[in-house]
Design a protein around this motif. Sequence first.
Motif, PDB file in Angstrom:
ATOM      1  N   TYR A 112       0.878  -1.181  -0.069  1.00  0.00           N
ATOM      2  CA  TYR A 112      -0.125  -0.070  -0.218  1.00  0.00           C
ATOM      3  C   TYR A 112       0.902   1.481  -0.030  1.00  0.00           C
ATOM      4  O   TYR A 112       0.373   2.267  -0.522  1.00  0.00           O
ATOM      5  CB  TYR A 112      -0.890  -0.062   1.314  1.00  0.00           C
ATOM      6  CG  TYR A 112      -2.047   0.942   1.410  1.00  0.00           C
ATOM      7  CD1 TYR A 112      -2.914   1.173   0.301  1.00  0.00           C
ATOM      8  CD2 TYR A 112      -1.873   1.947   2.276  1.00  0.00           C
ATOM      9  CE1 TYR A 112      -3.914   2.359   0.533  1.00  0.00           C
ATOM     10  CE2 TYR A 112      -2.922   2.912   2.474  1.00  0.00           C
ATOM     11  CZ  TYR A 112      -3.918   3.241   1.335  1.00  0.00           C
ATOM     12  OH  TYR A 112      -4.643   4.197   1.551  1.00  0.00           O
ATOM     13  N   ARG A 113       2.122   1.228   0.603  1.00  0.00           N
ATOM     14  CA  ARG A 113       3.170   2.316   0.736  1.00  0.00           C
ATOM     15  C   ARG A 113       3.559   2.637  -0.681  1.00  0.00           C
ATOM     16  O   ARG A 113       3.897   3.687  -0.976  1.00  0.00           O
ATOM     17  CB  ARG A 113       4.049   2.135   1.433  1.00  0.00           C
ATOM     18  CG  ARG A 113       3.768   1.720   2.652  1.00  0.00           C
ATOM     19  CD  ARG A 113       4.850   1.249   3.612  1.00  0.00           C
ATOM     20  NE  ARG A 113       4.954   0.631   4.942  1.00  0.00           N
ATOM     21  CZ  ARG A 113       5.013   1.146   5.809  1.00  0.00           C
ATOM     22  NH1 ARG A 113       5.455   2.308   6.237  1.00  0.00           N
ATOM     23  NH2 ARG A 113       4.978   0.467   7.159  1.00  0.00           N
ATOM     24  N   HIS A 114       3.315   1.694  -1.441  1.00  0.00           N
ATOM     25  CA  HIS A 114       4.377   1.785  -2.645  1.00  0.00           C
ATOM     26  C   HIS A 114       3.209   2.376  -4.159  1.00  0.00           C
ATOM     27  O   HIS A 114       3.097   1.803  -4.978  1.00  0.00           O
ATOM     28  CB  HIS A 114       4.740   0.453  -3.413  1.00  0.00           C
ATOM     29  CG  HIS A 114       5.854  -0.046  -2.566  1.00  0.00           C
ATOM     30  ND1 HIS A 114       7.325   0.474  -2.569  1.00  0.00           N
ATOM     31  CD2 HIS A 114       5.728  -0.966  -1.451  1.00  0.00           C
ATOM     32  CE1 HIS A 114       7.776   0.151  -1.712  1.00  0.00           C
ATOM     33  NE2 HIS A 114       7.122  -0.906  -0.854  1.00  0.00           N
ATOM     34  N   GLY A 115       2.469   3.633  -3.765  1.00  0.00           N
ATOM     35  CA  GLY A 115       1.637   3.988  -4.794  1.00  0.00           C
ATOM     36  C   GLY A 115       0.220   4.140  -4.325  1.00  0.00           C
ATOM     37  O   GLY A 115      -0.356   5.209  -4.340  1.00  0.00           O
ATOM     38  N   PRO A 116      -0.335   2.893  -3.840  1.00  0.00           N
ATOM     39  CA  PRO A 116      -1.935   3.254  -3.624  1.00  0.00           C
ATOM     40  C   PRO A 116      -2.145   3.884  -2.404  1.00  0.00           C
ATOM     41  O   PRO A 116      -3.039   4.679  -2.598  1.00  0.00           O
ATOM     42  CB  PRO A 116      -2.173   1.643  -3.081  1.00  0.00           C
ATOM     43  CG  PRO A 116      -1.226   1.079  -3.890  1.00  0.00           C
ATOM     44  CD  PRO A 116      -0.120   1.693  -3.832  1.00  0.00           C
TER      45      PRO A 116
END
Length: 297
Positions: free
Chosen positions: A215-219
């Motif tokens: 979730y940290r990597h873009g969303p």
Amino acid sequence: MSHVETETASQPECWRRAAEVAADRKAALPATGERIAVVGCGTSYYMAQAYASLREASGQGESDAYAASEFPFGRTYDRVVALTRSGTTTEVLDLVTRLRGTTRTVAVTADPRTPVMAAADEVVVLDFADERSVVQTRFATTALTLLRAHLGLHTEQVVRDAETALAEPLPEGLLECTQFSFLGRGWTVGVANEAALKMKEASLSWTESYPAMEYRHGPISIATAGTATWMFGTAPEGLLEQVRETGARWVESGLDPLADLVRVQRLAIARAAVRGLDPDLPRHLTRSVVLGTAAGA
């Protein structure tokens, strides 16, 4: 009261009965050490993801999960477990039939009068968890409870948590949220995927689901005031603070993650009511996918 409301409320008793069935039908389910695949469609596929992760993480054997239509026939398994509420879903029946005589199959179903009864080598019937609503609630969670109990990972506390999830008020402000992101880790990634699907089906809500670290990597860029991020299980360190900095609402619970899914089911029903929708009959959906017709599980 809608069918799905009644069915959602019946889950604690269904889970107790599923644990009894697991003990009675132990020989039909995968033995420790077997290399297995678990398949399903829609909701059943997400329950397959959760079970496969639980089984492998507990050291009981290599376990893969696939959408039934994406099964890799080039791989060898000791057993294939098929989850199918209706027992009529085309992709599941095609797969089980194709595997006959080469790979042992066991189907978990709600209806003993359907083709899967003859197609699979073994069948475990959870007819007490069958549903009149198109939207799955109790069959999905009861099937996963059966499999958790078979793994030795189910307790009476899980049932009590479900009773709590049904009794306590939902967190304030969620009915007004415009978007929901559901997060999980390990076996709860499958639970998060199912939560997102349930909200879409029943209330036409804008939902997404991710492994929590992903979730940290873009969303997370979608998080803002008026959105909600719902975590199943323990969140990675620092994630709660990151989400709150966006202005989004953070939702978590000390309940067992399967019981926490019951809260999402209740939220989906409540949002459907607010929007004037029938949660029993979502648009474009039918109880089962047969010959490529509308979506189901």
